[in-house]
Design a protein around this motif. Structure first.
Motif, short mmCIF file in Angstrom:
data_model
loop_
_atom_site.label_atom_id
_atom_site.label_comp_id
_atom_site.label_asym_id
_atom_site.label_seq_id
_atom_site.Cartn_x
_atom_site.Cartn_y
_atom_site.Cartn_z
N LEU A 121 0.90 -1.32 -0.01
CA LEU A 121 0.12 -0.03 0.01
C LEU A 121 0.73 1.27 0.14
O LEU A 121 1.72 1.41 0.89
N THR A 122 0.69 2.10 -0.88
CA THR A 122 1.34 3.43 -1.07
C THR A 122 0.39 4.47 -0.88
O THR A 122 -0.58 4.65 -1.86
N MET A 123 0.56 5.67 -0.14
CA MET A 123 -0.31 6.76 0.10
C MET A 123 0.50 7.87 -0.19
O MET A 123 1.57 8.10 0.06
N ILE A 124 -0.08 8.80 -1.21
CA ILE A 124 0.42 10.02 -1.49
C ILE A 124 -0.44 10.83 -0.82
O ILE A 124 -1.41 11.45 -1.41
N GLY A 125 0.01 11.26 0.39
CA GLY A 125 -0.87 12.47 1.25
C GLY A 125 -1.47 11.64 2.28
O GLY A 125 -1.73 10.34 2.29
N ALA A 126 -1.42 12.21 3.69
CA ALA A 126 -1.58 11.58 4.93
C ALA A 126 -3.04 11.92 5.06
O ALA A 126 -3.68 12.92 5.12
N LEU A 127 -3.87 10.72 5.36
CA LEU A 127 -5.28 10.94 5.15
C LEU A 127 -5.98 10.45 6.77
O LEU A 127 -7.27 10.85 6.85
N VAL A 128 -5.13 10.35 7.80
CA VAL A 128 -5.68 10.19 9.01
C VAL A 128 -5.77 11.53 9.85
O VAL A 128 -4.83 12.01 10.32
N LEU A 129 -7.17 12.00 9.86
CA LEU A 129 -7.07 13.35 10.63
C LEU A 129 -7.49 13.09 11.99
O LEU A 129 -8.22 12.35 12.21
N PRO A 130 -7.02 14.18 12.79
CA PRO A 130 -7.73 14.07 14.14
C PRO A 130 -9.15 13.94 13.82
O PRO A 130 -9.80 15.19 13.22
N PRO A 131 -10.02 13.58 14.85
CA PRO A 131 -11.59 13.73 14.54
C PRO A 131 -12.10 15.29 14.66
O PRO A 131 -12.95 15.55 13.71
N ALA A 132 -11.64 15.98 15.41
CA ALA A 132 -11.96 17.43 15.43
C ALA A 132 -11.89 18.12 13.98
O ALA A 132 -12.57 18.95 13.53
N GLU A 133 -10.51 17.85 13.56
CA GLU A 133 -10.26 18.48 12.26
C GLU A 133 -10.92 17.88 10.86
O GLU A 133 -11.37 18.73 10.20
N ALA A 134 -11.16 16.74 11.25
CA ALA A 134 -12.19 15.92 10.15
C ALA A 134 -13.35 16.42 10.03
O ALA A 134 -13.94 16.94 9.06
N ALA A 135 -14.03 16.74 11.14
CA ALA A 135 -15.40 17.43 11.18
C ALA A 135 -15.44 18.66 10.75
O ALA A 135 -16.33 19.19 10.28
N GLU A 136 -14.45 19.58 11.16
CA GLU A 136 -14.53 20.82 10.81
C GLU A 136 -14.33 20.87 9.18
O GLU A 136 -15.02 21.73 8.60
N ARG A 137 -13.38 19.93 8.49
CA ARG A 137 -13.26 20.04 7.17
C ARG A 137 -14.41 19.63 6.49
O ARG A 137 -14.83 19.80 5.45
N HIS A 138 -15.15 18.51 7.05
CA HIS A 138 -16.43 18.10 6.45
C HIS A 138 -17.58 19.07 6.70
O HIS A 138 -18.36 19.25 5.57
N ALA A 139 -17.65 19.91 7.67
CA ALA A 139 -18.84 20.91 7.66
C ALA A 139 -18.44 22.35 6.78
O ALA A 139 -19.12 22.77 6.29
N ALA A 140 -17.09 22.38 6.13
CA ALA A 140 -16.71 23.05 5.28
C ALA A 140 -16.87 23.01 3.78
O ALA A 140 -16.83 23.67 2.87
N VAL A 141 -17.33 21.61 3.47
CA VAL A 141 -17.48 21.08 1.96
C VAL A 141 -18.46 21.63 1.33
O VAL A 141 -19.68 21.66 2.08
N ARG A 142 -18.22 22.30 0.33
CA ARG A 142 -19.32 22.83 -0.43
C ARG A 142 -19.49 22.13 -1.90
O ARG A 142 -18.52 22.02 -2.38
N GLY A 143 -20.68 21.95 -2.21
CA GLY A 143 -20.83 21.36 -3.69
C GLY A 143 -20.74 22.56 -4.83
O GLY A 143 -20.70 23.54 -4.55
N LEU A 144 -20.76 21.85 -5.98
CA LEU A 144 -20.75 22.79 -7.23
C LEU A 144 -22.12 23.09 -7.50
O LEU A 144 -23.07 22.04 -7.82
N VAL A 145 -22.72 24.48 -7.42
CA VAL A 145 -23.96 25.00 -8.00
C VAL A 145 -23.68 25.58 -9.06
O VAL A 145 -23.15 26.92 -8.89
N PRO A 146 -24.08 25.37 -10.34
CA PRO A 146 -24.21 26.08 -11.46
C PRO A 146 -25.16 27.34 -11.32
O PRO A 146 -26.31 27.20 -10.89
N VAL A 147 -24.75 28.46 -11.68
CA VAL A 147 -25.52 29.76 -11.74
C VAL A 147 -25.29 30.20 -12.89
O VAL A 147 -24.50 30.30 -13.84
N ALA A 148 -26.29 31.25 -13.43
CA ALA A 148 -26.71 31.71 -14.69
C ALA A 148 -25.16 32.50 -15.19
O ALA A 148 -25.10 32.38 -16.45
#
Length: 276
Positions: A121-148
Motif C-alpha cells: 500500500l502506497t499513499m501520497i498524502g496523509a489521510l488520518v485526520l484528528p476527529p475534530a479537524e475531520a469534522a471541521e473539514r466535513h462541515a466546510a465542504v461545499r458542492g458545485l452549484v451552477p449559476v446563470a
C-alpha cells in the motif's frame, strides 16, 4: 497509456494501462481528477525499468473521469470494492495499490477490506485526520452549484489550487490547472461527495489493520502534510518519505515519486511480488 473499459454490474469502469509484466500496480486518483493524472508517472516509471516486469492500471473512480456514475451516495467502501471487482475482471489475484489524496483513502480501504490481495500500500498524502479537524473539514465542504452568470466556473478554477497548503511554492501550470478544472466540471455537481466520504471516515482503524508493507509519501507543501504524524501513528510499520514538492508532484516532477516508490517495490519480499 492505453485505454480499456471493464464491465461491472453497475456500469463501465474506465482504466488506463501501461506495461505487460507480471507485477500489477493499481493507481487511484485524487478528487475530482481522473486517471489522466498518472500519464506522466507512467512515462517516468518505465523510463528505467522494463515493461516486461510491471503492469500499471490507473482506474477512474466511479463518478469521475469516464467511469459510470453510481446511483447511491459515494463511499470509500463501495469504491474499494469496485477496485477489487475491477482487479478480478482484469485477472489480478494480487496487486500493489498506490493512491493520491482521495485515492489514498480508497487505497487504505482496499488494503483493509481485501488484505489477501494487496501486496503493498502506497499513499501520497496523509489521510488520518484528528476527529475534530475531520469534522471541521466535513462541515466546510461545499458542492458545485451552477449559476446563470457562470461564476461557478471561476470557483472551480480557484479550487484547483487548494490541494497545496502553499500554492505559491509549487504553482501548477496553466495547462495543469485547466485539465484539473475540466475534470472537476466533468465530475459534475456530486464531486464534493468524495470529500464528505473522506472526512466522515475513520481511516485510523482500517489503516491499523493493514498488514502488508506500507509507504507514505507527502510533499512539503501538500495541504495534508500536517496529518503525517497521525497517519503514521495509526500504523507505525509505515515508512514515510517527504518530498520537496506540492501535491501536484505526479505531474510536476514524477521522478520524485518514482524513486522512493521503486525502492519500496524492490523491498517487498520476492514471494509477495507476483500474484499466485
Amino acid at each position: 497509456m492505453r485505454r480499456l473499459y471493464v464491465d461491472l454490474p453497475d456500469g463501465q469502469v474506465h482504466v488506463r494501462t501501461a506495461g505487460h509484466g507480471p507485477i500489477p500496480i493499481v493507481l487511484l486518483h485524487q478528487t475530482a481528477a481522473s486517471s489522466v493524472m498518472y500519464e506522466a508517472f507512467s512515462d517516468e516509471f518505465f523510463r528505467d525499468r522494463s515493461a516486461d516486469d510491471f503492469t500499471l492500471f490507473a482506474i477512474d473512480t466511479p463518478g469521475f473521469g469516464m467511469s459510470y456514475q453510481p446511483v447511491e451516495a459515494y463511499s470509500l467502501e463501495s469504491w474499494a470494492d469496485v477496485v477489487a471487482l475491477v482487479a478480478t475482471e482484469l485477472g489480478l489475484d494480487g496487486f500493489h495499490v498506490l493512491g493520491h489524496h482521495t485515492g489514498a483513502a480508497v487505497a487504505i480501504l482496499v488494503a483493509s477490506r481485501h488484505p489477501e490481495r494487496v501486496l503493498g500500500l502506497t499513499m501520497i498524502g496523509a489521510l488520518v485526520l484528528p476527529p475534530a479537524e475531520a469534522a471541521e473539514r466535513h462541515a466546510a465542504v461545499r458542492g458545485l452549484v451552477p449559476v446563470a452568470d457562470g461564476s461557478h466556473l471561476l470557483d472551480v478554477w480557484e479550487a484547483v489550487n487548494t490541494i497545496d497548503g502553499d500554492p505559491l511554492a509549487y504553482p501548477p501550470s496553466l495547462e495543469l490547472r485547466e485539465r484539473e478544472a475540466v475534470d472537476k466540471l466533468l465530475a459534475g455537481t456530486r464531486w464534493h461527495e468524495a470529500y464528505l466520504a473522506v472526512f466522515s471516515a475513520d481511516l485510523a482503524a482500517p489503516l491499523a489493520s493493514v498488514g502488508c508493507p506500507i509507504l507514505l509519501i507527502c510533499g512539503r507543501a501538500d495541504v495534508l502534510r500536517p496529518y503525517v504524524p497521525t497517519t503514521l501513528a495509526a500504523n507505525p510499520r509505515a515508512k514515510c518519505v517527504e518530498l520537496a514538492s506540492g501535491a501536484y508532484v505526479l505531474d510536476q516532477d514524477p521522478a520524485l515519486v518514482v524513486g522512493p516508490f521503486a525502492a519500496f517495490l524492490d523491498a517487498v519480499p520476492a514471494a509477495e511480488r507476483v500474484a499466485s
